[in-house]
Structures are given as structure tokens and as C-alpha cells.
Write a protein that holds these residues in place. Structure first.
Motif, PDB file in Angstrom:
ATOM      1  N   ILE A   1       0.841  -1.209   0.000  1.00 46.56           N
ATOM      2  CA  ILE A   1       0.000   0.000   0.000  1.00 46.56           C
ATOM      3  C   ILE A   1       0.872   1.252   0.000  1.00 46.56           C
ATOM      4  O   ILE A   1       0.617   2.202  -0.763  1.00 46.56           O
ATOM      5  CB  ILE A   1      -0.957  -0.016   1.214  1.00 46.56           C
ATOM      6  CG1 ILE A   1      -1.978  -1.147   1.057  1.00 46.56           C
ATOM      7  CG2 ILE A   1      -1.675   1.327   1.351  1.00 46.56           C
ATOM      8  CD1 ILE A   1      -2.876  -1.354   2.251  1.00 46.56           C
ATOM      9  N   VAL A   2       1.907   1.259   0.819  1.00 50.24           N
ATOM     10  CA  VAL A   2       2.797   2.431   0.850  1.00 50.24           C
ATOM     11  C   VAL A   2       3.459   2.615  -0.520  1.00 50.24           C
ATOM     12  O   VAL A   2       3.545   3.733  -1.041  1.00 50.24           O
ATOM     13  CB  VAL A   2       3.864   2.276   1.960  1.00 50.24           C
ATOM     14  CG1 VAL A   2       4.905   3.377   1.866  1.00 50.24           C
ATOM     15  CG2 VAL A   2       3.202   2.294   3.331  1.00 50.24           C
ATOM     16  N   GLY A   3       3.878   1.503  -1.127  1.00 48.97           N
ATOM     17  CA  GLY A   3       4.447   1.564  -2.466  1.00 48.97           C
ATOM     18  C   GLY A   3       3.464   2.119  -3.479  1.00 48.97           C
ATOM     19  O   GLY A   3       3.801   2.969  -4.309  1.00 48.97           O
ATOM     20  N   MET A   4       2.209   1.680  -3.395  1.00 48.73           N
ATOM     21  CA  MET A   4       1.167   2.178  -4.292  1.00 48.73           C
ATOM     22  C   MET A   4       0.995   3.687  -4.143  1.00 48.73           C
ATOM     23  O   MET A   4       0.841   4.417  -5.125  1.00 48.73           O
ATOM     24  CB  MET A   4      -0.177   1.501  -3.974  1.00 48.73           C
ATOM     25  CG  MET A   4      -0.284   0.050  -4.382  1.00 48.73           C
ATOM     26  SD  MET A   4      -1.748  -0.736  -3.645  1.00 48.73           S
ATOM     27  CE  MET A   4      -3.061   0.206  -4.417  1.00 48.73           C
ATOM     28  N   ALA A   5       0.999   4.137  -2.880  1.00 49.64           N
ATOM     29  CA  ALA A   5       0.819   5.571  -2.623  1.00 49.64           C
ATOM     30  C   ALA A   5       1.969   6.375  -3.236  1.00 49.64           C
ATOM     31  O   ALA A   5       1.744   7.408  -3.865  1.00 49.64           O
ATOM     32  CB  ALA A   5       0.726   5.825  -1.117  1.00 49.64           C
TER      33      ALA A   5
ATOM     34  N   VAL B   1       4.017   5.477  -5.743  1.00 51.01           N
ATOM     35  CA  VAL B   1       3.942   5.414  -7.209  1.00 51.01           C
ATOM     36  C   VAL B   1       2.903   6.405  -7.724  1.00 51.01           C
ATOM     37  O   VAL B   1       3.150   7.184  -8.652  1.00 51.01           O
ATOM     38  CB  VAL B   1       3.580   3.968  -7.659  1.00 51.01           C
ATOM     39  CG1 VAL B   1       3.132   3.952  -9.115  1.00 51.01           C
ATOM     40  CG2 VAL B   1       4.755   3.033  -7.457  1.00 51.01           C
TER      41      VAL B   1
END
Lengths: 107, 235
Positions: A10-14, A16
């Protein structure tokens, strides 16, 4: 996926997503997109969404009428409604109601 | 930091009708995430930090099917690529603003926010504070989106699996896919992406999805270029 992996994702998605949204607003003050890139970006939504939808609908769910999976039938009905109405809720409602109706008929 | 109240409120007013669409979308996202096996808190955290509906639904489906982290991130990247278009289109009109203001605009630049911002910025209204107008649009949408996801997730956790609410994810994608096909190259892109994804469904790490999507984008672009060339010859 373990739960910490989900959080990491989720942190990676945010990050990106923010990088994409901020891209031209933050970094480049004078750059613009080349016409070919602009053209390609227009076809990202239909290509990506179709690549997600098709296998999801084709996956056997275990309940079928003859060779036709219930979810595939419900998906086709919903697709028809989406094409005619272009409404998200109408599409969603028809798809779920069709699936529930067919499940009830078979049950 | 001073907030230009009138501009902020103008943003809130403009985005208000759009909330009628965003709230049910958020509810369904919350419900389907829980149906796919995610914790209610986790999907709420996702809406709070990612704030991009279609990519969240894709991530939910992939996380539920046990995909690798990088596959999820790559898919999110592809679905949200359109935001680069928004940022590039808006950049010339906010060039004179400070870095912080531009970052704030970027953080909330979702589809509807972009649509209104580009409309109002093009009018060059003197008394419109651009940052606070966009924040009025974006923060309202963000609040409703996150709130609706939370309600859907926590309520969805009480619903029985016999309701088959995990089917909400492909349905929502279908509802987004069909209107995104606006012309013949769009149809080519969708048929290539969908067809290849079916053919390559057996590949590990969801590589089929990624390569089918890329091939679909390429096919749509080539079809568009060919059509444009043919129109050029006709003219």
C-alpha cells in the motif's frame, strides 16, 4: 501475502501514484509530453482494464449452466448494460442481481 | 499558510455532485476488499494514502489472488499512468506557483479534480486562488472516498460470503472498461489486452496481465497512428 507485505504494498502504491500525479507539476517546469507518448497514454485505460477483466470473468467459479459459468453470464449481461448506459451503478447492480438470480435458480 | 476561503468553497461546490458517484464506488471498494480477504483497516488505509479507485480495485484483486508485490505495483503504475497526462496538461497553468502548492495540487489530482481544474484554470479568473480551489475539490473528494471505503469495509465484514460480493471487483472494472472504449483504436487496445491476458493467464507472477496490457497499449497506438495517416491521405 502477509499483512506487513500488504502494508508495504500500500505504501508503495501511494508513492507510485503520487509520483505520477506530481510528475510534471513538481519536476519539469518546461517539459511537455511528446505526441506519440500522449497518443499511447490514451489507450492505457482500455488495454489495462480489459487485461484485468477478461481473465477474471473467464475463471471458473464452480457454478455453471452447461458450459457457461454463472459469473461469465452475469458479466456479459452487465457488459451489455455498461455499453448501453455507461453507468457504473447500473452495471454493478445488473451484474450482482443477475448472479444472485442465477444462483437462486440453480440452488 | 493562508487559505483563500472563497476559492476553497468554490471547489467544494463544484465537486459536490460528483460525490454521488464517488461514495457508492468507495462503498463497493471497501466491501469487495473485505470479500477478497483484506482487513477492513488495511483497505481504509489504502484509500487514505493511495486515493485512486480503479488502481485500488486492481490491487485488491491481485492481493486477494496472492500476486507478488512488484506485480501489484506495476499494475497500479499502469492504471495510474493517465495522471501523468493530467499533470502535464495542468503544469503550464501553475508554473508560477511555489513548489508546496504544486505538490498539494498533485496529491489530489484525481480524474474529476483534473476535469474541473482544467475547466476553471482555462478561464483565467483573477480572484480564483488555484491551489485552494483544487484543494477544495480534492480534499472533499478524498474525505468522502476514504469515509465511504471505511463504511463499506466495516459493514462488509458483517456480510455472509454467500452474497458473492468478491464479484464486485470484475464488475466495477467492466463498468470502467466499457466507457473507456471511445473509438476504434480503443477497441483494438481492449481486444488485444483482453485476448492476450486470457491466452497468457497461465504465466507465473501475473506476467500475462502485464504483457497483455503493454501489447494492448501498443496495438491501440499503432491503430491510431495508421488511422491518422489514412485520414491525412484522404484530406
Amino acid at each position: 501475502m502477509t499483512r506487513p507485505e500488504v502494508w508495504f504494498t500500500i505504501v508503495g502504491m501511494a508513492l507510485v501514484t503520487f509520483a505520477l500525479r506530481g510528475s510534471f507539476l513538481l519536476a519539469a517546469d518546461r517539459t511537455t509530453l511528446r505526441p506519440l507518448v500522449q497518443r499511447a497514454l490514451r489507450y492505457v485505460p482500455p488495454a489495462v482494464l480489459a487485461a484485468i477483466v477478461a481473465p477474471a470473468l473467464a475463471q471458473p467459479s464452480g457454478a455453471a449452466i452447461g458450459p457457461f459459468d454463472l459469473r461469465l453470464i452475469a458479466g456479459l449481461v452487465a457488459g451489455l448494460v455498461a455499453w448501453r448506459t455507461r453507468g457504473i451503478l447500473a452495471t454493478f447492480g445488473t451484474g450482482m442481481l443477475t448472479l444472485w438470480g442465477l444462483t437462486w435458480l440453480l440452488g | 499558510m493562508r487559505v483563500h476561503r472563497a476559492s476553497f468553497l468554490a471547489g467544494v461546490r463544484d465537486i459536490a455532485p460528483m460525490l454521488l458517484g464517488a461514495a457508492p464506488f468507495g462503498l463497493i471498494t471497501g466491501v469487495s476488499a473485505v470479500a477478497a480477504g483484506m482487513a477492513a483497516v488495511d483497505v481504509t488505509f489504502m484509500s487514505l494514502t493511495v486515493f485512486a479507485g480503479a488502481s485500488q480495485l486492481a490491487a485488491i484483486a491481485l492481493i486477494g489472488s496472492g500476486a507478488a508485490v512488484w506485480v501489484v505495483l506495476l499494475t497500479v503504475l499502469m492504471i495510474n499512468l493517465r495522471h501523468v497526462m493530467y499533470a502535464a496538461a495542468l503544469a503550464p497553468q501553475v508554473r508560477d506557483l511555489g513548489l508546496g502548492s504544486r505538490a498539494a495540487i498533485g496529491a489530489v489530482l484525481v480524474d474529476h479534480v483534473y476535469a474541473f481544474a482544467s475547466l476553471r484554470f482555462a478561464k483565467r479568473e483573477r480572484d480564483l486562488d488555484r491551489r485552494d480551489y483544487v484543494l477544495g475539490l480534492g480534499l472533499t473528494m478524498w474525505l468522502v472516498w476514504t469515509g465511504a471505503t471505511a463504511v463499506g469495509a466495516f459493514a462488509g465484514a458483517q456480510l455472509p460470503p454467500s452474497w458473492q460480493l468478491d464479484f464486485a471487483v470484475p464488475l466495477m472494472f467492466l463498468a470502467l472498461l466499457i466507457p473507456s472504449i471511445r473509438d476504434r483504436p480503443g477497441l483494438v487496445a481492449a481486444l488485444t489486452g483482453g485476448g492476450l491476458a486470457l491466452a497468457l493467464a497461465g504465466l507465473p507472477y501475473n506476467l500475462g496481465l502485464v504483457s497483455a496490457a503493454l501489447a494492448g497499449i501498443a496495438a491501440g497506438t499503432i491503430a491510431d497512428t495508421l488511422l491518422a495517416a489514412r485520414r491525412g491521405e484522404d484530406a
